[in-house]
Write a protein that holds these residues in place. Structure first.
Motif, PDB file in Angstrom:
ATOM      1  N   PRO A  38      23.005  32.174  20.651  1.00  0.00           N
ATOM      2  CA  PRO A  38      22.635  31.603  19.345  1.00  0.00           C
ATOM      3  C   PRO A  38      23.689  30.629  18.837  1.00  0.00           C
ATOM      4  N   GLN A  39      23.256  29.726  17.980  1.00  0.00           N
ATOM      5  CA  GLN A  39      24.184  28.849  17.268  1.00  0.00           C
ATOM      6  C   GLN A  39      24.663  29.599  16.030  1.00  0.00           C
ATOM      7  N   ARG A  40      25.949  29.485  15.739  1.00  0.00           N
ATOM      8  CA  ARG A  40      26.485  30.205  14.584  1.00  0.00           C
ATOM      9  C   ARG A  40      27.365  29.285  13.742  1.00  0.00           C
ATOM     10  N   LEU A  41      27.489  29.678  12.491  1.00  0.00           N
ATOM     11  CA  LEU A  41      28.319  28.889  11.567  1.00  0.00           C
ATOM     12  C   LEU A  41      29.283  29.815  10.842  1.00  0.00           C
ATOM     13  N   LEU A  42      30.529  29.393  10.781  1.00  0.00           N
ATOM     14  CA  LEU A  42      31.550  30.156  10.046  1.00  0.00           C
ATOM     15  C   LEU A  42      32.266  29.202   9.087  1.00  0.00           C
ATOM     16  N   ILE A  43      32.140  29.477   7.795  1.00  0.00           N
ATOM     17  CA  ILE A  43      32.835  28.641   6.799  1.00  0.00           C
ATOM     18  C   ILE A  43      34.127  29.347   6.399  1.00  0.00           C
ATOM     19  N   PHE A  44      35.232  28.643   6.537  1.00  0.00           N
ATOM     20  CA  PHE A  44      36.546  29.161   6.122  1.00  0.00           C
ATOM     21  C   PHE A  44      36.938  28.332   4.897  1.00  0.00           C
ATOM     22  N   TYR A  45      36.892  28.981   3.732  1.00  0.00           N
ATOM     23  CA  TYR A  45      37.006  28.231   2.473  1.00  0.00           C
ATOM     24  C   TYR A  45      38.295  28.591   1.754  1.00  0.00           C
ATOM     25  N   THR A  46      39.113  27.613   1.469  1.00  0.00           N
ATOM     26  CA  THR A  46      40.389  27.915   0.806  1.00  0.00           C
ATOM     27  C   THR A  46      40.482  27.211  -0.546  1.00  0.00           C
ATOM     28  N   ARG A  47      41.438  27.673  -1.331  1.00  0.00           N
ATOM     29  CA  ARG A  47      41.637  27.147  -2.687  1.00  0.00           C
ATOM     30  C   ARG A  47      42.685  26.039  -2.704  1.00  0.00           C
ATOM     31  N   HIS A  48      42.604  25.249  -3.736  1.00  0.00           N
ATOM     32  CA  HIS A  48      43.653  24.268  -4.072  1.00  0.00           C
ATOM     33  C   HIS A  48      43.785  23.108  -3.102  1.00  0.00           C
ATOM     34  N   GLY A  49      42.742  22.775  -2.387  1.00  0.00           N
ATOM     35  CA  GLY A  49      42.802  21.591  -1.552  1.00  0.00           C
ATOM     36  C   GLY A  49      43.907  21.676  -0.525  1.00  0.00           C
ATOM     37  N   VAL A  50      44.411  20.527  -0.124  1.00  0.00           N
ATOM     38  CA  VAL A  50      45.527  20.533   0.821  1.00  0.00           C
ATOM     39  C   VAL A  50      46.654  19.710   0.243  1.00  0.00           C
ATOM     40  N   TRP A  51      47.826  20.087   0.575  1.00  0.00           N
ATOM     41  CA  TRP A  51      48.987  19.305   0.171  1.00  0.00           C
ATOM     42  C   TRP A  51      49.192  18.279   1.269  1.00  0.00           C
ATOM     43  N   GLY A  52      48.820  17.038   0.939  1.00  0.00           N
ATOM     44  CA  GLY A  52      48.643  15.994   1.925  1.00  0.00           C
ATOM     45  C   GLY A  52      49.780  15.751   2.897  1.00  0.00           C
ATOM     46  N   GLU A  53      50.982  15.597   2.382  1.00  0.00           N
ATOM     47  CA  GLU A  53      52.067  15.127   3.231  1.00  0.00           C
ATOM     48  C   GLU A  53      52.287  15.975   4.489  1.00  0.00           C
ATOM     49  N   PRO A  54      52.416  17.277   4.364  1.00  0.00           N
ATOM     50  CA  PRO A  54      52.621  18.062   5.594  1.00  0.00           C
ATOM     51  C   PRO A  54      51.330  18.315   6.371  1.00  0.00           C
ATOM     52  N   TRP A  55      50.230  17.796   5.927  1.00  0.00           N
ATOM     53  CA  TRP A  55      48.927  18.040   6.550  1.00  0.00           C
ATOM     54  C   TRP A  55      48.494  16.852   7.406  1.00  0.00           C
ATOM     55  N   VAL A  56      48.596  15.645   6.816  1.00  0.00           N
ATOM     56  CA  VAL A  56      48.018  14.467   7.477  1.00  0.00           C
ATOM     57  C   VAL A  56      48.791  14.084   8.746  1.00  0.00           C
ATOM     58  N   MET A  57      48.093  13.379   9.595  1.00  0.00           N
ATOM     59  CA  MET A  57      48.687  12.907  10.844  1.00  0.00           C
ATOM     60  C   MET A  57      48.317  11.444  11.047  1.00  0.00           C
ATOM     61  N   ASP A  58      49.199  10.726  11.663  1.00  0.00           N
ATOM     62  CA  ASP A  58      48.893   9.349  12.066  1.00  0.00           C
ATOM     63  C   ASP A  58      49.646   9.092  13.362  1.00  0.00           C
ATOM     64  N   PRO A  59      49.196   9.736  14.436  1.00  0.00           N
ATOM     65  CA  PRO A  59      49.975   9.728  15.688  1.00  0.00           C
ATOM     66  C   PRO A  59      50.180   8.333  16.266  1.00  0.00           C
ATOM     67  N   GLU A  77      52.592  19.153  21.112  1.00  0.00           N
ATOM     68  CA  GLU A  77      52.574  20.083  19.979  1.00  0.00           C
ATOM     69  C   GLU A  77      53.409  19.565  18.813  1.00  0.00           C
ATOM     70  N   ASP A  78      54.519  18.901  19.138  1.00  0.00           N
ATOM     71  CA  ASP A  78      55.393  18.387  18.089  1.00  0.00           C
ATOM     72  C   ASP A  78      54.755  17.250  17.303  1.00  0.00           C
ATOM     73  N   ASP A  79      53.768  16.616  17.908  1.00  0.00           N
ATOM     74  CA  ASP A  79      53.109  15.503  17.214  1.00  0.00           C
ATOM     75  C   ASP A  79      52.157  15.995  16.130  1.00  0.00           C
ATOM     76  N   PHE A  80      51.791  17.268  16.230  1.00  0.00           N
ATOM     77  CA  PHE A  80      50.867  17.804  15.220  1.00  0.00           C
ATOM     78  C   PHE A  80      51.594  17.958  13.884  1.00  0.00           C
ATOM     79  N   SER A  81      50.838  17.803  12.810  1.00  0.00           N
ATOM     80  CA  SER A  81      51.464  17.955  11.498  1.00  0.00           C
ATOM     81  C   SER A  81      51.853  19.414  11.289  1.00  0.00           C
ATOM     82  N   ARG A  82      52.748  19.617  10.352  1.00  0.00           N
ATOM     83  CA  ARG A  82      53.286  20.963  10.122  1.00  0.00           C
ATOM     84  C   ARG A  82      52.176  21.956   9.765  1.00  0.00           C
TER      85      ARG A  82
END
Lengths: 459, 561
Positions: A38-59, A77-82
């Motif tokens: 079967p096809q399944r869906l899992l929503i992982f929902y968090t509060r307060h958005g994301v704090w952009g700087e340690p999240w975004v990537m521009d490799p 692995e080091d290229d991934f954002s924190r």
């Protein structure tokens, strides 16, 4: 889990229940599907958005002004954002979308920004006030998908939470909030049943009593006005669903046994208990749609030596205070770790030559763009499933003309509407739709901005 | 005299009631009764469910069944505009009914004494059914019950059939909802006496009607305001109504917030071991803080028949031995005048039991007075190490004065920015707020009240110094009938105790709870009449409860299309 518990699970008929593989303790595939899993869906929902700087990537150093997609699979692995680094091992099976906006929430003036975001994020539709309480005016994306993929004889969907988030974000329909379950033991008893001494003949009659109950709802409704009758009709439909499930669960066969959670009530313990039940529920086809609403992580479980309210003491100050920025970075990373551990669980269960994760689309979204209530730069992570073109990081610039609020005064343009993400998710789950929720917002230049369409690079 | 059609004595007979009803239905737009509001279908709250099954099966020691959280509207969870069933709720009802039925078979002596005799069991089931559905069964329903019994007894035996029928009774809408069919004509709906009994009972007892109320319904006497009044006074004189009223107090004063926030251990208990602090705080102080306001209401309203004024200006409180330090007090070992307090609640599937003795102590009324200054209420609206005048002000405005303030647009005021490096006092922390111009219209009235509580720190303890500086607890009341400069919280609560605005608000809050909905424009006349009565009767809270029940609009509503 023993047989007795299964029997008692919402009164499953005893005669037809048998869990051969479970009772033998056999190992192997979750379920031997003769057809496609079967096809399944899992929503992982968090509060307060994301704090952009340690999240975004521009490799590739492509900057923020143009739309671009960058290959995740080539990164070290080091290229991934924190924040996203815990998800590195899923990079080939993951899509990161960065820079959308909750434009329709920005245009909605019916509530506070958290509440508006909580409604718009998954329904894509405007808030409707009921007695002063801001509610969704249409079904959330997971419920629309459940209409398509849920089994009538199993749980249509499960709405779960860790901690006590202030509101549920799931709507079965307009104004129909689906409350979440945040107590692992209650959830366990609901899905797997609890020990009791109900006689098997009585258990066998459960479908029949529900049938009579459903008839009574219909009958009483005839004596009432339309609005009241509709209330009873909704209840009646749910009794019918339960009736089908009581019968349907009796044919459940599953290799994965699970014990009733006995851990403490802390955030991490609750998460772990929920995660293991999610893995069992999805792999045993007990349900195909789950949302996990992650309440605020207590500050003292996040950073040693600090306490206080994550919301009031840290989230709001993420942009102008170093300590707050650090707390919010750790907050994002912790969620990333939790999501990764949940995905690991799904990936560890073999299914049809792959794993359960290969047939489960996990979507991580939030209520806001950033912790200071911004709606622009709204991001999402999607992992797993087999109908999305994964392996890329997609950046979208903020180019739609709309005067939106931001922590430092305002922005004159925002990113693509998040409805396109919701539509993309629907399409990845096999729904043939080209829009989801609200269809347009008038831009600051007086021209309507269309919210229709989908993110074409993803499906 | 509120409405032209109100009856004045029991000498009126039922035939006059019919005449009266005609008058109502035939009213013109100028008449009060035409302003009736709609009353959507109510469903039992989780509290009412648990209370009802406990009263239906007094022999059983049933657990508290957990249900999904209810959405509160206007601060009350029994609101009928947002009580649409959900999948998890229906599952929970089913699970509870299965469990109750199973326990009944083992523990109800009437079932046992039937010795599996069909006639005997059916007779008991019909009684139970009638009690649970709060009305006599129709002939058709009684026959249906017999048929179901026969059907199920074939497979499950007579006891099995009994068990399944108990489930049927408890999962039916007639038990879980409060259907009001009544007699309708021309846009109005007048409840029948059984429906009135249900409304009265769930308002005053949060449970099924007792025998005497059902008897009054059977004689159709509850159509008479005087009879409703008499019955309401009877119910209010008994323990169940006292216990039930806590449910109003809990929601009115948002008592569940007490203990839900964090406390800065290092700030308050720098020299204590963290585990000891945790133990003392959450096992002794917080529960006492949580229930102290309930005990005060119970003692002042029910024991002493005190009015709203006494509640706001009480010069004594009741506190447990282990939490007496909250009031800088020590309960003597010889004290015997304690009030024994038992409370249990189901929160998110976890049953919480509390049993303690609260001892009466005198308050130092220079420091603290009345319910609104109790430590729990102060602590609930605080940050971990400093109090929030904003939250405290909003609480008084919303819950005590009904001057509803909307939350700020969080696009504007989402932080507590200050223009100095380190504020010397909490008040300075907030007065230095860099509010935008548009904020002042609300914050003047919020902070004007909130600052008057500066004498209570974030744990709710009294302080005359804040960070070594004298506390400035002056403020200003805006928007009430007792506006003006205020010197401190004692001054504030004294004023509120004499305020018409505060008295009117108490009526509005009680109305919302009694009717399970937020008032509409159509309720304006009803509410203002009740407010007038409450003020004229010196703010007597029990009379307010009775007046609501006695009011003709308690039994008539607009037909819902």
């Amino acid at each position: 889990m023993n047989r007795r518990q299964f029997l008692a699970s919402l009164g499953i008929g005893a005669s037809s229940l048998f869990l051969p593989s479970l009772l033998r303790g056999a190992k192997g595939d979750a379920l031997a599907y003769t057809d496609q899993p079967p096809q399944r869906l899992l929503i992982f929902y968090t509060r307060h958005g994301v704090w952009g700087e340690p999240w975004v990537m521009d490799p590739e150093g492509l900057g923020s002004n143009l739309a671009w997609s960058s290959d995740l699979s080539l990164l070290a692995e080091d290229d991934f954002s924190r924040v996203l680094s815990p998800l590195y091992r899923f990079r080939d099976r993951m899509s990161v979308v960065e820079g959308l906006s909750l434009l329709s929430a920005e245009a909605d003036i019916t509530g506070q920004r958290h509440e508006l975001g909580q409604v718009h994020s998954l329904t894509g539709s405007p808030v409707q006030l009921m007695g002063g309480v801001p509610l969704g005016s249409s079904a959330s994306v997971d419920q629309v998908i459940a209409d398509q993929i849920a089994r009538a004889d199993r749980f249509r969907s499960l709405e779960l939470a860790v901690g006590l988030p202030e509101n549920s974000v799931i709507y079965r329909g307009g104004l129909q909030v689906a409350p979440y379950e945040s107590n692992p033991s209650t959830l366990f008893r609901r899905i797997f049943g609890a020990e009791n001494s109900v006689e098997e003949a009585v258990l066998a009659a459960q479908g029949s009593v529900l049938d009579r109950v459903a008839e009574r709802y219909e009958r009483l409704g005839l004596s009432l006005g339309q609005a009241d009758r509709e209330k009873l009709q909704i209840h009646q439909q749910l009794v019918r669903e339960l009736e089908l499930r009581v019968e349907g669960m009796s044919s459940l066969a599953c290799n994965h046994s699970i014990d009733e959670p006995t851990g403490g009530e802390g955030y991490n313990e609750t998460f772990e208990a929920m995660a293991s039940m999610i893995a069992t529920a999805l792999s045993c086809d007990i349900t195909r749609v789950i949302s996990l609403n992650m309440g605020e992580i207590p500050v003292d479980e996040l950073v040693d030596g600090y306490s206080g309210s994550l919301h009031f003491d840290f989230a709001h100050n993420a942009f102008n205070d170093e300590l707050s920025a650090e707390v919010m970075a750790q907050y994002g990373k912790r969620h990333s770790e939790q999501l990764a551990s949940l995905l690991d669980l799904l990936d560890s269960i073999p299914e049809a030559g792959g794993s359960v994760l290969d047939n489960t689309l996990a979507v991580w979204v939030s209520e806001l763009g950033d912790p200071a209530h911004g709606y622009d730069r709204y991001n999402a992570v999607m992992v797993g499933g087999n109908r999305m073109k994964h392996g890329k990081y997609h950046h979208f610039p903020s180019t739609l003309p709309y005067d939106a609020w931001s922590w430092d005064g305002g922005v004159a343009s925002v990113g693509p509407p998040h409805q396109k993400l919701l539509t993309t998710i629907c399409r990845a789950m096999g729904l043939n739709v080209d829009s989801f929720g609200q269809e347009g917002v008038i831009g600051s230049d007086g021209v309507e901005i269309s919210l229709k369409g989908w993110l074409e690079n993803l499906t | 005299m509120l409405l032209g059609y109100r009856l004045n004595g029991l000498t009126y007979c039922l035939c006059l009631m019919a005449l009266c009803l005609t008058t109502i239905i035939g009213c013109s737009k100028d008449e009060v009764a035409c302003e009736l509001a709609e009353a959507p279908l109510k469903r039992l709250t989780s509290h009412q469910y648990n209370q009802s099954v406990s009263d239906l099966f007094p022999e059983l020691n049933l657990p508290l069944y957990g249900f999904p959280l209810e959405t509160s509207v206007g601060g009350f969870s029994n609101n009928s505009s947002l009580n649409i069933a959900t999948s998890s709720l229906v599952d929970a009802y089913h699970y509870a009914a299965l469990d109750i039925a199973s326990q009944a078979i083992a523990g109800v002596s009437s079932i046992d004494s039937c010795e599996e005799d069909r006639v005997c069991l059916l007779s008991w089931l019909k009684e139970l059914n009638s009690e649970a559905w709060r009305r006599p069964l129709t002939d058709e329903e009684a026959t249906g019950l017999e048929e179901m019994f026969l059907e199920w007894s074939e497979a499950a035996g007579n006891d099995g059939a009994t068990q399944i029928i108990i489930q049927y009774i408890l999962e039916s809408p007639d038990f879980l909802y409060m259907p009001e069919i009544g007699n309708s004509d021309d846009g109005f709906r007048r409840l029948n006496s059984y429906e009135i009994a249900t409304r009265m009972s769930y308002f005053l007892l949060n449970s099924i009607p007792d025998d005497e109320l059902i008897q009054a319904a059977a004689q159709d006497m509850l159509q008479f305001p005087e009879v409703r009044s008499e019955q309401a006074w009877r119910l209010l004189s008994d323990e169940p109504a006292r216990v039930s009223y806590r449910e109003f107090v809990r929601q009115w004063l948002e008592l569940d917030d007490i203990g839900s926030g964090s406390v800065d251990f290092e700030y308050f208990f720098p020299d204590m071991d963290e585990e000891d602090v945790d133990d003392h705080l959450y096992n002794e102080l917080m529960p006492a803080m949580r229930y102290e306001p309930e005990v005060m209401v119970d003692q002042i309203v029910f024991e002493e028949r005190g009015a709203l004024e006494e509640l706001y200006t009480a010069d004594r409180t009741w506190i447990t031995r282990n939490a007496a330090e909250l009031h800088d007090h020590v309960i003597s070992e010889e004290a015997t005048n304690g009030v024994s307090w038992i409370s249990s609640s189901a929160v998110q599937g976890r049953e919480i039991e509390f049993e303690e003795t609260f001892y009466p102590i005198d308050l130092n009324t220079n420091e603290r007075m009345g319910i609104l200054t109790l430590p729990g209420l102060m602590h609930a609206r605080s940050h971990p190490s400093f109090p929030s005048p904003t939250l405290r002000g909003v609480f008084i405005l919303n819950r005590v004065l009904c001057l509803e303030v909307s939350p700020p647009p969080d696009s504007i005021a989402n932080t507590i920015p200050t223009d100095t490096e380190e504020p010397r006092t909490n008040r300075e922390r907030y007065t230095n707020n860099l509010y935008e111009e548009s904020c002042y219209s609300c914050h003047d009235s919020i902070d004007g009240i909130g600052f008057t509580f500066e004498n209570y720190d974030s744990l709710g303890l009294f302080q005359s110094l804040d960070n070594g500086y004298d506390v400035d607890a002056t403020g200003e009341l805006i928007g009430t009938d007792v506006d003006g400069h205020i010197s401190n919280a004692i001054d504030l609560t004294s004023r509120l105790s004499r305020s018409r605005t505060a008295h009117d608000c108490m009526v509005t809050q009680t109305f919302r709870y009694a009717h399970g909905r937020v008032e509409t424009e159509d309720d304006t006349t009803t509410i203002s009449t009740l407010q007038e009565q409450f003020w004229d009767e010196g703010g007597d809270i029990l009379s307010l409860l009775v007046n609501i029940v006695e009011d003709e609009n308690f039994v008539i509503s607009k037909e819902v299309e």
